[in-house]
Design an enzyme around this catalytic site. Structure first.
Site, PDB file in Angstrom:
ATOM      1  N   CYS A  71      39.273  34.514  35.348  1.00 38.16           N
ATOM      2  CA  CYS A  71      40.387  34.342  34.427  1.00 38.16           C
ATOM      3  C   CYS A  71      41.374  33.252  34.860  1.00 38.16           C
ATOM      4  O   CYS A  71      41.123  32.073  34.657  1.00 38.16           O
ATOM      5  CB  CYS A  71      41.102  35.678  34.234  1.00 38.16           C
ATOM      6  SG  CYS A  71      42.112  35.747  32.724  1.00 38.16           S
ATOM      7  N   GLU A  89      36.004  40.302  32.434  1.00 40.12           N
ATOM      8  CA  GLU A  89      36.983  40.775  33.415  1.00 40.12           C
ATOM      9  C   GLU A  89      37.351  42.223  33.094  1.00 40.12           C
ATOM     10  O   GLU A  89      37.495  42.600  31.940  1.00 40.12           O
ATOM     11  CB  GLU A  89      38.228  39.893  33.366  1.00 40.12           C
ATOM     12  CG  GLU A  89      39.280  40.280  34.393  1.00 40.12           C
ATOM     13  CD  GLU A  89      40.511  39.371  34.347  1.00 40.12           C
ATOM     14  OE1 GLU A  89      41.179  39.253  35.387  1.00 40.12           O
ATOM     15  OE2 GLU A  89      40.785  38.791  33.280  1.00 40.12           O
ATOM     16  N   LYS A 148      39.552  37.562  42.905  1.00 41.19           N
ATOM     17  CA  LYS A 148      40.386  36.629  42.151  1.00 41.19           C
ATOM     18  C   LYS A 148      41.373  35.926  43.079  1.00 41.19           C
ATOM     19  O   LYS A 148      42.174  36.567  43.766  1.00 41.19           O
ATOM     20  CB  LYS A 148      41.120  37.399  41.051  1.00 41.19           C
ATOM     21  CG  LYS A 148      41.823  36.525  40.018  1.00 41.19           C
ATOM     22  CD  LYS A 148      42.365  37.429  38.905  1.00 41.19           C
ATOM     23  CE  LYS A 148      42.930  36.643  37.740  1.00 41.19           C
ATOM     24  NZ  LYS A 148      43.353  37.554  36.645  1.00 41.19           N
TER      25      LYS A 148
END
Length: 303
Positions: free
Chosen positions: A177, A67, A136
């Site tokens: 994440c 990331e 995301k």
């Protein structure tokens, strides 16, 4: 190729040979790059290129970056380092994928689009073409008193779709994440025949030791899939200190490859026959009580 074509003798030897070939073709090598990220974007891109080349040289067919691999992680950095896609960083990823003939999951970068910022992962094929872009979905907004407060939503907007891509080896689901904390996303990927889930991520020194490996093992075990995570290497001088420990977990919930805190490339041989064996031995897919509960996708498509 048939046993007749091979003119094998005796027949059982041919069957064993063909079985061995089939098992060999069910395996491929995955590389996870734990990159040391600095404040100099050009250096980050150059280092990523070099390590992708190193990974390909070790026989890797799929390569995963962390990331925010091109910039420091933090709300104060996102707008400063943000790019449009295509742009400088994605051009480097495209060239690296093509040069090394790999499927390259480009971690994530801060993306600017229409006046909004996103945390976006791009995936490139061995021909250098963009396969998908995952934004995301779940923004990292947490407040652990006395330890850490972080609010991605202060600067970033969320993505709104699932993201999957096909390779000659298997189907892959992508999250970034904090997406890993949401079991429903992994369940949907598994139900759409993904065998590998990848999560570029940057857990911190509070959540990392507590939850990083636990979440990966849970997602792998619950869905009988391989799970791979790529973190930036730890930099104790950074404003946000990443936990590191990039990891690969198998469908039995076992850690099969793991980095420390420093920059490293780790490898795992993904065995899809082993995955099938696990699913046959513990057939949770066919044992679900769909008459009692369901996890459904609200909208179709990926971007």
């Amino acid at each position: 190729m048939s046993c007749a074509a091979l003119d094998c003798e005796p027949k059982q030897n041919c069957v064993a040979f063909m079985s061995a070939i089939s098992r060999a073709m069910s395996k491929f090598r995955l590389a996870v790059i734990q990159l040391q990220v600095t404040g100099v974007k050009r250096d980050n891109l150059s280092r990523a290129q070099r390590l992708v080349r190193e990974a390909a040289g070790q026989g890797s067919k799929v390569v995963l970056l962390p990331e925010c691999f091109n910039s420091p992680y933090g709300t104060s950095f996102f707008s400063m380092y943000a790019e449009r896609i295509p742009g400088e960083s994605t051009q480097v990823l495209s060239e690296a994928a093509k040069e090394n003939q790999v499927y390259l999951v480009g971690g994530s970068i801060p993306e600017e689009d229409g006046g909004k910022l996103y945390n976006s992962c791009t995936v490139f094929g061995p021909d250098g073409d963009l396969i998908l872009k995952h934004r995301k979905i779940h923004l990292f907004d947490i407040d652990v008193p006395g330890k850490i407060r972080f609010q991605e939503s202060e600067t970033l907007s969320p993505g709104n779709s699932l993201s999957m891509f096909e390779t000659p080896f298997c189907k892959v689901g992508v999250g970034i994440c904090y997406d890993m904390r949401f079991a429903e996303l992994a369940q949907l990927y598994s139900r759409q025949d993904c065998q590998l889930l990848v999560y570029p991520g940057a857990f911190n020194m509070t959540t990392g030791p507590a939850h990083w490996e636990l979440l990966q093992r849970a997602r792998a075990l619950d869905n009988q899939v391989y799970v791979a995570t790529a973190s930036p290497a730890r930099d104790e001088t950074a404003s946000y200190v990443a936990w590191g420990h990039s990891t690969v977990v198998n469908p039995w919930g076992e850690v099969i490859s793991k980095a420390g805190a420093e920059e490293a490339v780790i490898y795992a041989d993904i065995d899809l026959q082993y995955l099938d064996d696990i699913r046959q031995q513990i057939p949770i897919t066919t044992q679900r009580r769909n008459d009692l509960y369901a996890v459904t996708q609200a909208q179709e498509g990926s971007r």
